[in-house]
Scaffold this motif. Structure first.
Motif, PDB file in Angstrom:
ATOM      1  N   MET A 164       0.823  -1.220   0.000  1.00  0.00           N
ATOM      2  CA  MET A 164       0.000   0.000   0.000  1.00  0.00           C
ATOM      3  C   MET A 164       0.858   1.271   0.000  1.00  0.00           C
ATOM      4  N   GLN A 165       2.033   1.208   0.654  1.00  0.00           N
ATOM      5  CA  GLN A 165       2.935   2.368   0.743  1.00  0.00           C
ATOM      6  C   GLN A 165       3.169   2.983  -0.659  1.00  0.00           C
ATOM      7  N   ASN A 166       3.504   2.120  -1.624  1.00  0.00           N
ATOM      8  CA  ASN A 166       3.783   2.618  -2.977  1.00  0.00           C
ATOM      9  C   ASN A 166       2.558   3.262  -3.611  1.00  0.00           C
ATOM     10  N   GLN A 167       1.413   2.658  -3.367  1.00  0.00           N
ATOM     11  CA  GLN A 167       0.173   3.195  -3.932  1.00  0.00           C
ATOM     12  C   GLN A 167      -0.162   4.560  -3.308  1.00  0.00           C
ATOM     13  N   LEU A 168       0.084   4.678  -2.015  1.00  0.00           N
ATOM     14  CA  LEU A 168      -0.179   5.944  -1.327  1.00  0.00           C
ATOM     15  C   LEU A 168       0.734   7.049  -1.834  1.00  0.00           C
ATOM     16  N   VAL A 169       1.981   6.690  -2.040  1.00  0.00           N
ATOM     17  CA  VAL A 169       2.963   7.649  -2.537  1.00  0.00           C
ATOM     18  C   VAL A 169       2.526   8.188  -3.888  1.00  0.00           C
ATOM     19  N   GLN A 170       2.137   7.284  -4.771  1.00  0.00           N
ATOM     20  CA  GLN A 170       1.667   7.661  -6.102  1.00  0.00           C
ATOM     21  C   GLN A 170       0.396   8.526  -6.001  1.00  0.00           C
ATOM     22  N   PHE A 171      -0.490   8.132  -5.129  1.00  0.00           N
ATOM     23  CA  PHE A 171      -1.743   8.863  -4.915  1.00  0.00           C
ATOM     24  C   PHE A 171      -1.463  10.302  -4.483  1.00  0.00           C
ATOM     25  N   ASN A 172      -0.600  10.458  -3.490  1.00  0.00           N
ATOM     26  CA  ASN A 172      -0.291  11.804  -2.994  1.00  0.00           C
ATOM     27  C   ASN A 172       0.419  12.651  -4.048  1.00  0.00           C
ATOM     28  N   ALA A 173       1.260  12.020  -4.840  1.00  0.00           N
ATOM     29  CA  ALA A 173       1.952  12.753  -5.905  1.00  0.00           C
ATOM     30  C   ALA A 173       0.945  13.247  -6.941  1.00  0.00           C
ATOM     31  N   GLU A 174      -0.054  12.418  -7.244  1.00  0.00           N
ATOM     32  CA  GLU A 174      -1.054  12.815  -8.240  1.00  0.00           C
ATOM     33  C   GLU A 174      -1.992  13.896  -7.704  1.00  0.00           C
ATOM     34  N   TYR A 175      -2.351  13.769  -6.460  1.00  0.00           N
ATOM     35  CA  TYR A 175      -3.192  14.782  -5.803  1.00  0.00           C
ATOM     36  C   TYR A 175      -2.499  16.147  -5.877  1.00  0.00           C
ATOM     37  N   ALA A 176      -1.223  16.166  -5.497  1.00  0.00           N
ATOM     38  CA  ALA A 176      -0.460  17.421  -5.500  1.00  0.00           C
ATOM     39  C   ALA A 176      -0.328  17.977  -6.910  1.00  0.00           C
ATOM     40  N   ALA A 177      -0.086  17.108  -7.871  1.00  0.00           N
ATOM     41  CA  ALA A 177       0.113  17.566  -9.250  1.00  0.00           C
ATOM     42  C   ALA A 177      -1.167  18.183  -9.804  1.00  0.00           C
ATOM     43  N   ALA A 178      -2.310  17.615  -9.463  1.00  0.00           N
ATOM     44  CA  ALA A 178      -3.585  18.167  -9.956  1.00  0.00           C
ATOM     45  C   ALA A 178      -3.720  19.626  -9.520  1.00  0.00           C
ATOM     46  N   SER A 182     -12.947   0.532  -6.701  1.00  0.00           N
ATOM     47  CA  SER A 182     -12.713   0.114  -8.085  1.00  0.00           C
ATOM     48  C   SER A 182     -11.227   0.240  -8.423  1.00  0.00           C
ATOM     49  N   SER A 183     -10.437  -0.431  -7.626  1.00  0.00           N
ATOM     50  CA  SER A 183      -8.989  -0.593  -7.832  1.00  0.00           C
ATOM     51  C   SER A 183      -8.173   0.691  -7.762  1.00  0.00           C
ATOM     52  N   GLN A 184      -8.774   1.779  -7.276  1.00  0.00           N
ATOM     53  CA  GLN A 184      -7.900   2.908  -6.952  1.00  0.00           C
ATOM     54  C   GLN A 184      -8.205   3.492  -5.574  1.00  0.00           C
ATOM     55  N   LEU A 185      -7.220   4.176  -5.038  1.00  0.00           N
ATOM     56  CA  LEU A 185      -7.385   4.753  -3.721  1.00  0.00           C
ATOM     57  C   LEU A 185      -8.249   6.005  -3.806  1.00  0.00           C
ATOM     58  N   ARG A 186      -9.052   6.195  -2.753  1.00  0.00           N
ATOM     59  CA  ARG A 186      -9.824   7.436  -2.632  1.00  0.00           C
ATOM     60  C   ARG A 186      -9.851   7.858  -1.173  1.00  0.00           C
ATOM     61  N   LEU A 187     -10.038   9.152  -0.988  1.00  0.00           N
ATOM     62  CA  LEU A 187     -10.104   9.705   0.357  1.00  0.00           C
ATOM     63  C   LEU A 187     -11.540   9.668   0.861  1.00  0.00           C
ATOM     64  N   ARG A 188     -11.767   8.942   1.934  1.00  0.00           N
ATOM     65  CA  ARG A 188     -13.065   9.016   2.580  1.00  0.00           C
ATOM     66  C   ARG A 188     -13.063  10.251   3.468  1.00  0.00           C
ATOM     67  N   ARG A 189     -11.862  10.636   3.857  1.00  0.00           N
ATOM     68  CA  ARG A 189     -11.717  11.837   4.661  1.00  0.00           C
ATOM     69  C   ARG A 189     -10.280  12.329   4.585  1.00  0.00           C
ATOM     70  N   ARG A 190     -10.107  13.614   4.372  1.00  0.00           N
ATOM     71  CA  ARG A 190      -8.786  14.237   4.486  1.00  0.00           C
ATOM     72  C   ARG A 190      -8.904  15.459   5.384  1.00  0.00           C
ATOM     73  N   ASP A 191      -8.283  15.371   6.546  1.00  0.00           N
ATOM     74  CA  ASP A 191      -8.138  16.540   7.413  1.00  0.00           C
ATOM     75  C   ASP A 191      -6.778  17.161   7.131  1.00  0.00           C
ATOM     76  N   VAL A 192      -6.794  18.405   6.693  1.00  0.00           N
ATOM     77  CA  VAL A 192      -5.547  19.125   6.439  1.00  0.00           C
ATOM     78  C   VAL A 192      -5.272  19.968   7.673  1.00  0.00           C
ATOM     79  N   ILE A 193      -4.247  19.592   8.416  1.00  0.00           N
ATOM     80  CA  ILE A 193      -3.990  20.259   9.691  1.00  0.00           C
ATOM     81  C   ILE A 193      -2.784  21.170   9.522  1.00  0.00           C
TER      82      ILE A 193
END
Lengths: 152, 152, 152
Positions: C1-15, C127-138
Motif C-alpha cells: 500500500m505504501q507505494n500506492q499511497l505515494v503515487q496517490f499523494n503525488a497525483e493529488y499534488a500535481a492536480a 474500483s482498484s484505486q485509492l480514494r479519500l473518505r476523509r482528508r483533514d488538512v492540519i
C-alpha cells in the motif's frame, strides 16, 4: 530496507513535529550517538559538534532540559525528509544519507526555513526494528544561534 | 522502476548539493538533453529555455565554466525532491514528472527558497542504470536572474 | 500500500500545482469529507475547520467558485509531500498521516512558504484505486487569511 528506512524517518520526524519528544531517544540504540554540526565543520573533519550525545540516557536528559526550559513550546516545527540513499550496507550496519528541511512556525504565524542539511546515519536492526547507532545531523548553514533548541 | 527512480533522483540531488558537479553529466545519456525553462514559457510551448544543452559534453563544459567563474562556491544548495510520477512507460523510455524545491544557503547563513518546480524527464536504462535522455527543469517562477548559476 | 499511497499523494499534488482543479474532487469518495483546520484547533478537538466539505459535489462547487473568483490564477503553488505513515489499517480503511509543505510563487517571482502541516487521511480502495473518505488538512500555523483560496 529502503521502505523500512522511509517509514523510520517519517516516524522520527513525526515524533518531533508532534511534540512527542519523550519518544525521540528510542530511535537510537542504548549507546547511540547524536551529533549536530555544520557542513563547514564536517568538511574540515572537526570532531566537536554543536550538540553531542553518546547515549540514549543523554538524549533523555536533553529532552528533560528542553521541557524545563520550556523554550521549545513557543514554536512548532515541520520536517520534510527526502529519500534515503544507502551508501553502504554490510548486513549489520547500513550507512545512509538523507536530505532534510525543517520549517519553523513562529508564534505570529509566519513560517521560516529553519534548517536544511543531511542526516548521515549508521542504522542497525534491533529486535526487528531499525535504530540509529549514530546520526550526524549536518546543517548546511553555519548559523547556530537557535539550533540548540530542538532535536533535528 | 519507482524505487530505482527514487534512488536516481536522490543521487542526482546529492551530486549537486555536495558540490560534486563533475559527476553531474553522467546522469545523462551521451546525447542527453538538459533544459531549464519557466512554467510560463513551457505552457506557451516556447522552445528556448534559460539553459539548453544537448549532449553530455556540453554539460561538462558548463561545469568547467562554473568552476572557473567560481560563482557557485559562494553559496550552498539543498534539493528536496518529491516522489516521481510515471506518466508513461513503453519499456524503453519512461516519461516521469517529479516536483522539487531547491534551497539556497547564503554566506550570511540565511536560507532562501531558491526555486520550485518540476522535472519532466525521459528516462532510459543504460548498462543496468538509469540515465536521462532528457530532463526539462520547469521552474514555477519567472524570475531568472540567478537561475543561470547552478544545475537544478 | 505504501507505494500506492505515494503515487496517490503525488497525483493529488500535481492536480493542484498544474491547475487541474477540476480533477481534485475525484480524489475523494462520493461522500468524502475534506476539512482544513489549524493544529491549535485540532489539538483542542474543535470540530469546525477553516474549510469543510462533506461530499464530492461540494468540492466541485468549491472549484467552480474559485474559477469564478479568479483569485487562484494570480499565484502558483507547489506541493512537496513527505512519506506516508500508515497509522492503522483494518483492510477496508487505512488511517494515514503525511507531512506537506506548500510554496506559493507570487506574481513578482518571489516564493513564500505558504503552508506546512500534515494530512490526516482515511483512505479506501474503490474500483482498484485509492480514494479519500476523509482528508483533514492540519495546518501548523494559525494564520488563516489566505488559506481560503486554494485546495491544500
Amino acid at each position: 530496507m529502503q521502505n523500512q528506512l522511509v517509514q523510520f524517518n517519517a516516524e522520527y520526524a513525526a515524533a518531533i513535529d508532534e511534540d512527542r519528544l519523550e519518544d525521540w531517544p528510542a530511535f537510537f540504540t542504548e549507546q547511540g550517538c547524536y551529533r549536530v554540526t555544520t557542513k563547514a565543520n564536517h568538511a574540515r573533519g572537526l570532531p566537536a559538534g554543536l550538540i553531542f550525545a553518546d547515549s540514549r540516557a543523554m538524549l533523555a536528559d536533553r529532552v528533560l532540559s528542553l521541557r524545563q526550559a520550556n523554550v521549545y513550546e513557543a514554536q512548532a516545527y515541520r520536517h520534510v525528509v527526502g529519500l534515503p540513499r544507502v551508501l553502504a550496507n554490510d548486513g549489520d550496519v547500513a550507512r545512509v544519507s538523507t536530505s532534510f528541511v525543517v520549517f519553523r512556525i513562529n508564534r505570529d504565524g509566519t513560517t521560516d526555513t529553519f534548517a536544511t542539511g543531511q542526516y548521515l546515519d549508521e542504522v542497525v536492526q534491533e529486535s526487528s526494528q531499525l535504530r540509529l547507532r549514530r546520526r550526524d545531523v549536518i546543517c548546511d548553514s553555519s548559523r547556530i544561534d537557535t539550533l540548540l533548541a530542538i532535536p533535528l
